[in-house]
Design a protein around this motif. Structure first.
Motif, PDB file in Angstrom:
ATOM      1  N   LYS A 177       0.826  -1.205   0.000  1.00 52.64           N
ATOM      2  CA  LYS A 177       0.000   0.000   0.000  1.00 52.64           C
ATOM      3  C   LYS A 177       0.862   1.257   0.000  1.00 52.64           C
ATOM      4  CE  LYS A 177      -4.310  -1.802   1.840  1.00 52.64           C
ATOM      5  NZ  LYS A 177      -5.417  -1.565   2.791  1.00 52.64           N
ATOM      6  N   LYS A 231       0.804   5.366   0.592  1.00 58.04           N
ATOM      7  CA  LYS A 231       0.053   6.456   1.211  1.00 58.04           C
ATOM      8  C   LYS A 231       0.185   7.720   0.376  1.00 58.04           C
ATOM      9  CE  LYS A 231      -0.735   8.610   5.729  1.00 58.04           C
ATOM     10  NZ  LYS A 231      -0.269   8.660   7.147  1.00 58.04           N
ATOM     11  N   ASP A 270       0.325  11.625  -0.408  1.00 58.20           N
ATOM     12  CA  ASP A 270       0.644  12.887   0.261  1.00 58.20           C
ATOM     13  C   ASP A 270      -0.169  14.033  -0.353  1.00 58.20           C
ATOM     14  OD1 ASP A 270       1.879  13.746  -2.099  1.00 58.20           O
ATOM     15  OD2 ASP A 270       3.907  13.423  -1.372  1.00 58.20           O
ATOM     16  N   GLY A 273      -3.681  11.130   2.569  1.00 63.63           N
ATOM     17  CA  GLY A 273      -3.664  10.278   3.752  1.00 63.63           C
ATOM     18  C   GLY A 273      -4.228   8.890   3.523  1.00 63.63           C
ATOM     19  N   GLN A 274      -4.919   8.683   2.400  1.00 66.62           N
ATOM     20  CA  GLN A 274      -5.477   7.375   2.073  1.00 66.62           C
ATOM     21  C   GLN A 274      -4.386   6.511   1.441  1.00 66.62           C
ATOM     22  OE1 GLN A 274      -8.733   6.689   2.748  1.00 66.62           O
ATOM     23  NE2 GLN A 274      -8.699   4.593   1.977  1.00 66.62           N
ATOM     24  N   SER A 275      -4.482   5.194   1.616  1.00 61.34           N
ATOM     25  CA  SER A 275      -3.498   4.277   1.038  1.00 61.34           C
ATOM     26  C   SER A 275      -4.151   3.408  -0.027  1.00 61.34           C
ATOM     27  CB  SER A 275      -2.877   3.395   2.123  1.00 61.34           C
ATOM     28  OG  SER A 275      -2.104   4.169   3.021  1.00 61.34           O
TER      29      SER A 275
END
Length: 418
Positions: free
Chosen positions: A93, A95, A97, A117-119
């Motif tokens: 995964k 992440k 930025d 912030g989501q992966s």
């Protein structure tokens, strides 16, 4: 949140509409294959046999040109190499930025929405990069691979060299201008600089990718893939390769299963295709197709038609199928021997249909540049059985020269002084 809700719904609606376009050809201009005597209506074009590299058609194929998102084929090659060497994994995964999220939500570019912030898994990002040409996904993959645009460019250059490409100008992993990458653009490089490749470069890179990672087509031939943006939010991706089977401009007399489109103001409409025609897997490249929207696909089909109409693949099993003059090479200073017979490995060659039944195809020998030869007409003894002596160059009417490696069939000892 309200904006994101409506944006997702809008994307879903667009995806459904695009599905109709691709499947039924509602607004896609139909293919109009022009007479074979006319050139491809694009700045550059080339078609090669993927396995052998034989050039089947070439038009301005050595000129450096902007290629837009076709660049992502090379980006994928780097990621595939990373995965093969365990530097990345498909399930890993990544992440997102702030800068990548900003790019992925910029309406000017091709994208799926990526949340800060989501992966997302490497596989999901690769799929979105290749299926809908997601720029943010390409940037996220490159940064995970190398940490910076400059470092990833270095990896791209190394992989391009492995594929036989040495003249490309590489500025980023996406194909956008340097300035459009914002924070991740390269300092000291003009903001308007875009990646430059020749049509031949892109053909070589694509062939290298598919020869080493053939499973790529399992990804690129997918028509519909769901991308999970976040919990409860999904985007139905529709493959923008309009030449896939059953689409409005699906390939004829064969099948396309990849690879990548590209479009910027400088590059125009570009397309690199991969598929099987006349029983052989080929790579097609059309850069800056002129005319109406989707003309890159029209011109690709036209090029395929030209090649299929004038030639067909034939297996060359024996050197005796070629000119008699190429079956032997003269040897200087050989012991009791003044020539060495040569052989070639069975190879598939596209041959003009008018020459298929010809007894001996015209050819000449080119000795290796680094071999110890005399005036490029003889090799000096000793010669070892199986040694590669050079190439036999097929000179087929109306087609670029095809070079086939030739090997000595016997040892030739060097004679003594007395």
């Amino acid at each position: 949140m309200i904006w994101k809700f409506f944006k997702t719904k809008w994307q879903s609606g667009i995806a459904s509409f695009c599905s109709l376009i691709l499947l039924f050809g509602l607004v896609v201009a139909p293919l109009r294959v022009q007479a074979a005597s006319k050139p491809i209506n694009a700045k550059a074009a080339v078609m090669i046999d993927q396995k052998t590299g034989q050039v089947l058609y070439a038009q301005n194929a050595e000129k450096l040109l902007p290629v837009a998102s076709v660049t992502k084929i090379l980006t994928l090659l780097v990621i595939e190499d990373d995965i093969a060497h365990h530097r990345l994994s498909w399930d890993q995964k990544i992440k997102i930025d702030h800068q990548v999220a900003k790019l992925s939500n910029d309406w000017r570019f091709s994208n799926v929405e990526l949340d800060e912030g989501q992966s997302y898994t490497v596989k999901a990002l690769v799929e979105s990069m290749m299926i809908v040409s997601a720029d943010g996904s390409a940037e996220a993959l490159a940064l995970a691979s190398a940490g910076s645009t400059k470092a990833f460019n270095h990896k791209m250059q190394k992989m391009a060299q492995k594929a036989g490409v040495t003249d490309a100008k590489i500025y980023n992993m996406i194909g956008l201008s340097n300035g459009e990458l914002g924070k991740y653009g390269i300092k000291g490089v003009n903001k308007d600089a875009e990646n430059l490749f020749t049509a031949t470069d892109m053909a070589k890179i694509s062939a290298y990718l598919l020869n080493h990672y053939p499973d790529v087509t399992n990804l690129t031939k997918q028509k519909f893939v769901t991308f999970k943006i976040a919990e409860g939010r999904e985007y139905q991706m529709v493959n923008i390769n309009a030449m896939l089977p059953q689409n409005g401009v699906a390939a004829k007399n064969g099948e396309i299963d990849g690879l990548k489109t590209g479009l910027t103001d400088k590059a125009g409409n570009c397309f690199v295709g991969s598929g099987t025609f006349s029983g052989r897997r080929v790579i097609t490249v059309v850069l800056h197709a002129n005319g109406q929207f989707n003309n890159q696909f029209t011109q690709t089909q036209k090029m395929i038609d030209i090649v299929q109409n004038r030639s067909q693949p034939v297996t060359v099993n024996n050197i005796n199928q070629l000119s008699k003059s190429v079956s032997h090479i003269k040897v200087a200073h050989g012991k009791n021997q003044h020539q060495v017979s040569v052989k070639l490995k069975p190879t598939v060659v596209w041959v003009p249909k008018t020459m298929v039944n010809q007894k001996h195809w015209p050819a000449k020998i080119t000795l290796r540049q680094n071999i110890d030869s005399i005036a490029h007409r003889k090799v000096r003894a000793p010669v070892k059985q199986g040694e590669r002596l050079g190439t036999v160059d097929l000179q087929l009417k109306g087609m670029p020269t095809m070079k086939l490696p030739i090997y000595a069939t016997q040892n030739v000892a060097k004679r003594g002084l007395f």
